[in-house]
Design a protein around this motif. Structure first.
Motif: not given
Length: 738
Positions: A495-499, A531-534
């Motif tokens: 959902s964050m587009g980080l996959q 860091q982006e995920f957190k």
């Protein structure tokens, strides 16, 4: 029709002969002219050996006095009634030009089709037929029985069709015997001529167009045409138009706009045809062009949904001034089966999807999408097609009477306002940014706070009370919690587009060598990704389910770590305690049990216990443990109960003050602000105001005295208190267990 090849002298390009004749060949369709009349009169012609007929024409000579000669080869072909018959009545006053349409009366009457929910009616029909047969065979009078059964049938039919579910109305809209667009057109028009072709190379039979008259007025009719049997459905492509069909409709709309003909459209399609060829030919562009053009047409437009209207394929001819729907018709953005397959992964959930999609005419009329509902007879439009068509005609004529009174500007504005009024919005009401920006989280991923607290307490109890280091039930619960967290983290990355970044890093890590530079680069990338995920995870109100499960897993991990440390420390201390001290402690425990029963206290045993306690303290100090206090377990349990009671008393007093001061509104406002941003200045201000008002209204003299008494009691119950504060980590010596 008859096809001939002609040979004539001295005309056109062709092959010359020695006698001055010149031959050319072409295919002609002959009517009743002088050639055709002579052609079938064998006497004037002379048959040649090659099967040709020839005739010298009188009065036609060249400069040398030679006559022309016509040679004709006759080919017998199939006789057609389309597009033109052999004899056309030029004085036709009414009716339909049937030779301009593929739509012909069916040779056989359609077979009755029973829908699944109509089976009770079928049973009643069988009973009526059986009683009628018995009356005919026996000659007895069964009029009363037949009348009672027919009344029962009519009542059952009325009850059934007045309480239809959305999925049942969808089944009626798709009924094989339901009247089609051309059925309705032929029933409501006095004159009708069908027009064909998009002038780009193809005539799509799924889209029918033509000009018809009602009450002496001409209208342009456009409709999506289903078949009445399998053969027709294949020919009509099951009413799924291709781009050619929509461009044909567009051509007729422009024609009607140019000549001032009001437009009537009939919608009955599951959707635009979505094959590869249609996409290559510009299916989306054709639909979009129709939508744009319809809003600029300067003639009245009325649309009637006679069956099902699927998505943009229906909307391409349904941007009218007035939209009517038959009682059992449906209009949807996606079919219930497709919606169910997307949302619930099974088409079996189509009834639920049909209800949620609000596809029926009643729902569209309630939301002002449809301007009216046209009634159908009980049993559906196929029960009485002519009556249904007349109801459609009545609705159309009334709407046209209203629309034709408007001038061009009013008509265009009326059409624009109809679509602008669909849906709803609010102005001046603040919207929470997170709720506006983020999608609604899955209900399955958000647990109730009470459920989380209960699960956590149960897991904590199992961990602390486990007799062995590894308990299967506890391990299974922890493993399930870890799997849930892994799944939630995966969904959060998606959902964050980080996959994609995560998969790329995994691939690089699998290929990484021992190169330290490469490993450092990978570490930088991993740190940046985490860091982006957190950062995304820390947003207030976002990923609540994942946050709750991570907190629960962290608590469980700390408990397990503390228990492991405690077990390790206990084992080390038990190894260092001499067996003599353990025996004395066991004797002391036995003496305490006897004392509780009323036995006299042995003073020698007490002296031994005091000595053993001092030795035990020395052993613990030798293990680098600091003794902060020694307390009795019973006293500690009683004290804990008193602490809980005092806490309840304090909470009750605070609740009373909140009620008296009327602070519930401010507390709710504080909760709402904390859900948006817990660190905002407004939250801090509200917290300070609430605390100040509680402090002002609260009489804390009695509470302070209660807390002070509890503190003294705790101080006297332990042998040593450091800095007048309760130390949570107490070492309690009893029977060699720690």
């Amino acid at each position: 029709m008859t096809t001939i090849s002609l040979v004539a002298g001295n005309c056109g390009r062709g092959r010359g002969y020695e006698d001055g004749r010149f031959e050319f060949r072409s295919n002609l369709y002959l009517g009743k002219d002088f050639l055709a009349s002579d052609l079938f009169n064998n006497n004037p012609f002379r048959r040649r050996a090659n099967g040709c007929l020839s005739k010298a024409l009188k009065g036609f000579e060249n400069g040398k006095g030679r006559r022309f000669r016509v040679i004709a080869r006759v080919k017998k072909g199939k006789k057609h009634d389309y597009p033109w018959p052999d004899n056309i009545d030029l004085d036709i006053k009414d009716g339909h030009l049937t030779y301009l349409s593929h739509f012909k009366p069916l040779a056989e009457k359609p077979k009755p089709v029973t829908l699944p929910f109509e089976k009770p009616l079928v049973d009643l029909e069988k009973k009526i037929i059986e009683v009628c047969r018995m009356a005919d065979e026996t000659g007895l009078d069964f009029t009363d029985q037949i009348g009672a059964l027919e009344n029962k049938y009519q009542q059952a039919l009325k009850d059934l069709y007045t309480h239809l579910t959305p999925i049942q109305r969808l089944a009626i809209a798709r009924h094989p015997n339901r009247p089609t667009a051309l059925d309705h057109i032929l029933n409501i028009t006095e004159k009708w001529v069908e027009l064909h072709g998009d002038r780009a190379g193809y005539d799509d039979p799924a889209m029918v167009t033509g000009i018809g008259t009602m009450d002496g007025k001409s209208y342009m009719f456009i409709g999506q045409q289903k078949g009445r049997n399998t053969k027709e459905n294949i020919f009509r492509n099951f009413a799924m138009p291709t781009p050619h069909g929509y461009r044909k409709a567009l051509r007729m709309m422009k024609y009607a706009d140019h000549h001032g003909l009001p437009i009537i459209t009939f919608v009955d399609t599951p959707g635009a045809y979505a094959d590869l060829k249609s996409e290559e030919l510009g299916q989306g562009e054709a639909i979009a062009h129709n939508l744009r053009t319809m809003f600029g047409l300067k003639v009245p437009i009325v649309t009637v949904v006679v069956g099902e209207g699927g998505s943009g394929g229906a909307l391409a001819i349904a941007c009218p001034n007035k939209l009517f729907m038959l009682e059992n018709s449906v209009l949807y953005v996606a079919s219930p089966e497709a919606c169910a397959a997307i949302l619930w992964k099974s088409s079996q959930a189509a009834p639920k999807a049909a209800e949620k999609l609000r596809i029926t005419a009643q729902e569209h009329y309630k939301r002002k999408i449809a301007d009216g509902i046209i009634p159908e007879p009980l049993g559906g439009a196929h029960a009485d097609p002519v009556w249904t068509s007349q109801q459609i005609r009545l609705a159309i004529t009334q709407a046209m009477d209203e629309l034709t009174k408007m001038d061009t500007e009013e008509l265009l504005r009326h059409r624009m306002l109809k679509f602008r009024s669909i849906g709803g919005f609010q102005e001046g009401k603040p919207v929470e940014p997170e709720r506006k920006r983020n999608m609604k989280p899955s209900d399955a991923s958000i647990l109730n706070a009470a459920d989380i607290e209960s699960d956590l307490e149960k897991l904590k109890k199992n961990i602390l009370e486990a007799k062995v280091p590894s308990d299967p039930i506890t391990d299974q619960a922890i493993e399930k919690l870890k799997q849930d967290v892994d799944n939630e983290v995966t969904r959060a990355f998606i959902s964050m587009g980080l996959q994609e970044k995560l998969e790329s890093l995994k691939l690089e890590l699998s290929r990484a060598s021992d190169n330290q530079t490469l490993n450092r680069n990978l570490k930088v990338k991993v740190d940046k990704l985490m860091q982006e995920f957190k950062q995304n995870l820390s947003r207030p109100g976002a990923y609540l389910g994942l946050k709750q499960k991570l907190e629960k897993l962290s608590m469980v991990s700390r408990l397990i770590e503390q228990k492991e440390k405690g077990e390790k420390l206990k084992a080390e201390i038990n190894q260092k305690i001499p067996s003599e001290i353990k025996e004395k402690l066991e004797q002391l425990e036995t003496a305490q049990a006897n004392l509780s029963k009323g036995d006299p206290l042995d003073e020698d045993l007490v002296a031994e216990a005091v000595k053993a306690k001092k030795e035990l303290i020395e052993v613990l100090k030798s293990a680098n443990l600091e003794i902060v206090g020694v307390a009795k377990r019973k006293a500690a349990a009683e004290l804990q109960e008193k602490i809980v009671n005092v806490k309840k008393e304090i909470d009750g007093e605070i609740e009373r003050v909140i009620d008296v001061a009327g602070l519930h509104g401010k507390i709710e406002e504080l909760k709402a602000e904390m859900a948006i941003d817990s660190s905002s200045p407004k939250v801090e201000k509200l917290q300070a105001e609430i605390k100040e008002e509680i402090r002002t209204a609260l009489d804390d003299t009695a509470l302070k005295q209660t807390v002070e008494n509890l503190r003294r009691e705790f101080a006297t119950s332990s042998e040593e208190v450091i800095d007048d504060k309760v130390i949570a980590d107490k070492v309690i010596a009893e029977n060699g267990r720690w």
